[in-house]
Design an enzyme around this catalytic site. Structure first.
Site, PDB file in Angstrom:
ATOM      1  CG  HIS A  82       4.669  32.929 -74.971  1.00 13.48           C
ATOM      2  ND1 HIS A  82       5.567  32.499 -74.014  1.00 13.48           N
ATOM      3  CD2 HIS A  82       5.129  34.122 -75.404  1.00 13.48           C
ATOM      4  CE1 HIS A  82       6.535  33.386 -73.901  1.00 13.48           C
ATOM      5  NE2 HIS A  82       6.304  34.379 -74.736  1.00 13.48           N
ATOM      6  CG  ASP A 161      15.512  31.846 -76.630  1.00 10.63           C
ATOM      7  OD1 ASP A 161      15.607  32.883 -77.326  1.00 10.63           O
ATOM      8  OD2 ASP A 161      14.850  31.788 -75.586  1.00 10.63           O
ATOM      9  NE  ARG A 168      16.784  39.223 -78.651  1.00  8.40           N
ATOM     10  CZ  ARG A 168      15.572  38.711 -78.414  1.00  8.40           C
ATOM     11  NH1 ARG A 168      15.431  37.454 -78.069  1.00  8.40           N
ATOM     12  NH2 ARG A 168      14.505  39.445 -78.514  1.00  8.40           N
ATOM     13  CB  SER A 183      13.316  34.523 -78.558  1.00  9.36           C
ATOM     14  OG  SER A 183      13.256  34.333 -77.171  1.00  9.36           O
ATOM     15  CE  LYS A 187      11.739  31.234 -75.077  1.00  6.44           C
ATOM     16  NZ  LYS A 187      12.194  32.456 -74.458  1.00  6.44           N
TER      17      LYS A 187
END
Ligand code: URA
Length: 428
Positions: A82, A161, A168, A183, A187
């Site tokens: 990620h 989220d 946000r 967040s 996930k």
């Protein structure tokens, strides 16, 4: 439990209890806590922070707001990557099939771009026919058949989220380390990967502008991952200048295919290989094919072609090209000392590569092609950047982003130039 007391507690710098966190995430997901109340709480968290226990509980509550995926039926260990988001960051595209070619399964749930950073799904959607939306069964089929899948996260994964991130984004509360860490990790943990490599970007084009903040974010995320049983490692990498020579959807697919064909820009290749080796090591895959070999011998390309085709894409189709181009030339001769990632990202976004609102379409061919990177010796009048768009009325607005004092900096010939290393730190 009432939301006002939770907001007041965080406003007054108190620690939130486990019960308060569990309740507020659940009530917000169900719509009992209103957006304006959650905005106030998010701002209080941004200003006053959360400790590790609170972040961990917050992450866990977001995971429990939805389903968890399970890849334990696969014969191979799973490993995912990620990135916290940057400009020209197309690494997922060559990386997923490359790691699959070396013996780990890569379930890559990706997102779309918002703001100046690009999104993996937008990039892949420039390939004619390619589909980001897969059912869970389709996702498992692609993963079993090709070793890698890149697709959109289903609605059932961490829905808290999904809602909170959108909130946000419009309330100036994205850049809070506890909120970013929870967040991302909610996930990734819900996705069920066995190993995770985080690419935490540092610099003008990233959420984290300096190394100390990026280290704190990385340490927080690695801790959350390890506590949840996901073998997690973070590389901190430079995002002061764009990665590679393209920023924009189809332009980045073209560059990714060059990397899979054994070529491509040196920085993209270096980061792809470094992340691939980390992903394989984190998954416990040792002694298999080296990623550099898999780029050279065509096996990574073979996995790419099968992965794209399995999701409806035609790997041989011509990629879309924008209708109009504008070349920006060097204003002076000398050494190019800076090409600012944020400025290039904003220019690509304004040209149509990104979106201002979630529902906006993106232009597949729009973006910025880079002809000289920092350190290059340039001559006044030589092409520095080519801007691409289908809507030429956007050129002036994009050029404004590139006209700021830090966007493009050129020092007199012979000036000292010290390149920033691409990989700045590793946290495990
Ligand atoms: N990416 C995410 O998924 N969440 C954030 O908060 C920031 C980047």
């Amino acid at each position: 439990m009432d939301v006002i007391s939770v907001i007041r507690a965080k406003r007054d710098r108190a620690e939130l209890t486990d019960a308060q966190i569990d309740w507020v995430i659940d009530a917000y997901t169900r719509g009992e806590v209103a957006d304006e109340q959650m905005s106030a709480l998010a701002m209080a968290i941004l200003l006053n922070g959360m400790n590790l226990r609170e972040i961990s509980r917050w992450t866990d509550a977001m995971i429990r707001s939805g389903v968890r995926m399970d890849f334990s039926s696969l014969p191979l260990p799973t490993s995912d990557k990620h990135s916290t988001g940057g400009v020209g960051d197309k690494i997922t595209l060559p990386l997923a099939p490359l790691v699959a070619a070396c013996g780990a399964a890569v379930p890559q749930l990706s997102g779309r771009g918002l703001g100046h950073t690009g999104g993996t799904l937008d990039k892949l959607e420039s390939i004619p026919g390619w589909r980001a939306l897969l059912s869970n069964e389709e996702m498992m089929d692609v993963l079993r058949g090709t070793g890698a899948v890149i697709c959109a996260a289903g609605d059932g994964l961490a829905p808290a989220d999904k809602k909170l991130y959108a909130l946000r984004d419009v309330t100036g509360t994205v850049e809070a380390i506890p909120l970013i860490a929870s967040s991302i990790m909610s996930k990734k943990i819900a996705e069920g990967t066995g190993a995770l490599v985080l690419d935490v970007k540092v610099g003008s084009g990233a959420f984290m502008k300096n190394l100390a903040d990026a280290q704190e974010l990385a340490r927080t995320m690695v801790g959350l991952g390890q506590n949840a049983g996901v073998n997690t490692v973070a590389l901190l990498t430079d995002m002061s200048t764009p990665l590679g020579l393209t920023a924009g959807n189809a332009l980045e697919v073209r560059e990714s295919v060059e990397v899979l064909a054994g070529g491509g820009p040196a920085d993209v290749v270096e980061l792809t290989l470094a992340l691939a080796r980390e992903m394989l090591a984190a998954a416990g895959v040792t002694g298999g094919k080296d990623p550099e070999t898999a780029l050279r011998d065509g096996s990574a390309m073979d996995h790419w072609r099968r992965m794209i085709a399995a999701q409806g894409g035609d790997p041989d189709a011509a990629l879309p090209v924008a209708r109009e181009q504008h070349v920006l030339t060097a204003p002076a001769s000398g050494v190019l000392t800076g090409l600012d990632a944020y400025a290039v990202g904003v220019a690509a976004w304004r040209l149509g590569a990104g979106r201002a609102r979630k529902e906006d379409p993106v232009q597949a061919g729009a973006g910025v092609e880079i002809h000289a990177k920092p350190g290059a010796v340039v001559t006044a009048g030589q092409p520095l950047l080519t801007l691409h768009t289908d809507t030429p009325e956007r050129f002036d607005y994009a050029l404004e982003a590139l006209a700021t004092p830090d966007a493009i900096t050129i020092a007199p010939a012979g000036a000292d130039f010290k390149a920033t290393p691409l990989i700045l730190d590793r946290i495990a």
